[in-house]
Design a protein around this motif. Structure first.
Motif, short mmCIF file in Angstrom:
data_model
loop_
_atom_site.label_atom_id
_atom_site.label_comp_id
_atom_site.label_asym_id
_atom_site.label_seq_id
_atom_site.Cartn_x
_atom_site.Cartn_y
_atom_site.Cartn_z
N ASP A 23 0.64 -0.90 -0.13
CA ASP A 23 -0.11 -0.39 -0.01
C ASP A 23 0.87 1.53 0.30
O ASP A 23 1.78 1.00 -0.16
N HIS A 24 0.11 2.24 -0.47
CA HIS A 24 0.72 3.94 -0.63
C HIS A 24 0.75 4.70 0.63
O HIS A 24 0.06 4.49 1.65
N GLN A 25 1.24 6.17 0.41
CA GLN A 25 1.13 7.08 1.21
C GLN A 25 0.85 8.56 0.49
O GLN A 25 0.02 8.66 -0.40
N GLY A 26 0.84 10.14 1.46
CA GLY A 26 -0.04 10.88 1.48
C GLY A 26 0.14 12.41 1.48
O GLY A 26 1.77 12.70 1.17
N ASP A 27 -0.30 13.28 1.10
CA ASP A 27 -0.08 14.75 1.63
C ASP A 27 -0.78 15.78 3.02
O ASP A 27 -2.13 15.97 3.02
N ASN A 28 0.22 16.84 2.78
CA ASN A 28 0.00 17.92 4.28
C ASN A 28 0.17 19.48 3.76
O ASN A 28 1.17 19.19 3.56
N GLN A 29 -1.13 20.03 3.47
CA GLN A 29 -0.43 21.36 3.47
C GLN A 29 -0.91 21.75 5.19
O GLN A 29 -0.45 23.32 5.56
N GLY A 30 -0.83 20.90 6.39
CA GLY A 30 -0.78 21.55 7.32
C GLY A 30 -1.69 21.26 7.89
O GLY A 30 -2.44 20.00 7.45
N ASN A 31 -2.14 21.00 9.38
CA ASN A 31 -2.47 20.42 10.16
C ASN A 31 -3.69 20.89 10.70
O ASN A 31 -5.00 19.91 11.38
N ASP A 32 -3.75 22.35 11.31
CA ASP A 32 -5.26 23.18 12.14
C ASP A 32 -6.24 22.73 10.73
O ASP A 32 -7.34 22.46 11.57
N ASN A 33 -7.02 22.87 9.80
CA ASN A 33 -8.15 22.67 9.15
C ASN A 33 -7.39 21.39 7.92
O ASN A 33 -8.59 21.05 6.94
N GLN A 34 -6.62 21.17 7.83
CA GLN A 34 -5.92 19.97 7.45
C GLN A 34 -6.22 19.95 6.23
O GLN A 34 -6.37 19.34 5.18
N GLY A 35 -5.28 20.60 5.14
CA GLY A 35 -5.51 21.30 4.58
C GLY A 35 -6.54 21.59 3.15
O GLY A 35 -6.94 21.57 2.15
N ALA A 89 -1.60 11.49 3.82
CA ALA A 89 -2.96 11.27 3.32
C ALA A 89 -3.30 13.29 2.40
O ALA A 89 -3.78 13.06 1.37
N ASP A 90 -2.30 14.02 2.96
CA ASP A 90 -2.74 14.89 2.42
C ASP A 90 -1.73 15.45 1.07
O ASP A 90 -2.22 15.78 -0.14
N PHE A 91 -0.36 14.30 0.38
CA PHE A 91 0.08 14.34 -0.19
C PHE A 91 -0.69 13.80 -1.26
O PHE A 91 -0.63 14.23 -2.75
N ALA A 92 -1.31 12.45 -1.46
CA ALA A 92 -2.44 11.29 -1.86
C ALA A 92 -3.31 12.92 -2.38
O ALA A 92 -3.88 12.76 -3.70
N ILE A 93 -4.09 13.91 -1.74
CA ILE A 93 -4.56 14.62 -2.28
C ILE A 93 -4.20 15.53 -3.55
O ILE A 93 -4.72 16.50 -4.07
N LEU A 94 -2.94 16.51 -2.88
CA LEU A 94 -2.39 16.21 -4.33
C LEU A 94 -2.26 16.51 -5.75
O LEU A 94 -2.30 17.04 -6.52
N LEU A 95 -1.53 15.16 -5.00
CA LEU A 95 -1.40 14.53 -6.41
C LEU A 95 -3.04 14.20 -7.56
O LEU A 95 -2.60 14.13 -8.29
N THR A 96 -4.24 13.86 -6.07
CA THR A 96 -5.92 14.25 -6.92
C THR A 96 -5.83 15.31 -7.70
O THR A 96 -6.29 14.91 -9.15
N ARG A 97 -5.95 16.34 -7.05
CA ARG A 97 -6.01 17.59 -7.59
C ARG A 97 -5.40 18.06 -8.60
O ARG A 97 -5.74 18.44 -9.68
N ALA A 98 -3.62 17.75 -8.70
CA ALA A 98 -3.06 18.32 -9.35
C ALA A 98 -3.52 17.45 -10.73
O ALA A 98 -3.23 18.40 -11.95
N PHE A 99 -3.22 15.70 -10.71
CA PHE A 99 -3.64 15.98 -12.37
C PHE A 99 -5.71 15.42 -12.46
O PHE A 99 -5.51 14.88 -13.35
#
Length: 187
Positions: A23-35, A89-99
């Motif tokens: 299995d794989h890994q994620g994305d974080n723009q910070g933790n206050d509101n979790q990006g 998780a946040d890195f996965a979010i970045l990739l999902t949005r970027a692509f």
């Protein structure tokens, strides 16, 4: 654009690897509101979107540009938290949005709460094959991501997008002082 994302991410730590057969890994723009903060104080383009980018001038234009495209959302309406390490998780979010991945989300990982801010995009990334978890249908979404796992996920995202990467000789890694620490699955 992707390289600018990685420069601000720090080296992070790996909980477990982004395995080729696991299995794989994620994305974080910070933790206050979790990006996931939807606020935008730069609707007219005259003022900076994030007020906490001092000392990160090298990344400011890229961060604000990614925010304008909805790829990053910050930790609040006016903060980005650029010194904070990124989560899996946040890195996965970045990739999902970027692509621009919007494919149907399938079953999520066992350790991802259905109500988590990252649940939908992580399920999309899993269905697309960008993330595979750390084994036993687990992802460790809030753990910090390592650089090697970022590269594995990015390579998979590029493959999903039909952008072929040229094969390089493993000797190219010798230029990095920490090359001996790279896991076999990530090489």
């Amino acid at each position: 654009v992707a390289i600018e994302i990685f420069k601000g991410a720090g080296s992070g730590g790996s909980i477990s690897g982004e395995k080729q057969d696991g299995d794989h890994q994620g994305d974080n723009q910070g933790n206050d509101n979790q990006g996931e903060n939807q606020g935008d104080n730069n609707q007219n383009g005259d003022s900076p979107r994030f007020i906490d980018l001092g000392g990160y001038e090298w990344a400011k234009e890229s961060i604000n540009g990614l925010a304008e495209k909805g790829i990053v959302k910050g930790t609040s309406a006016s903060t980005y938290s650029p010194g904070k390490n990124i989560t899996r998780a946040d890195f996965a979010i970045l990739l999902t949005r970027a692509f621009g991945l919007t494919n149907a989300a399938g079953e999520n990982f066992a350790d991802v709460d259905a109500g988590a801010y990252y649940a939908k995009e992580l399920a999309i990334a899993k269905a697309a094959g960008i993330v595979q978890g750390v084994g036993n249908n687990r992802f460790h979404p809030e753990g910090e991501i390592s650089r090697e796992d970022m590269m594995v996920m990015l390579a998979r995202a590029l493959d999903t997008a039909g952008r072929e990467l040229a094969q390089a000789d493993a000797a190219a890694l010798a230029a990095y002082s920490d090359a001996a620490q790279i896991s076999d699955y990530a090489k």
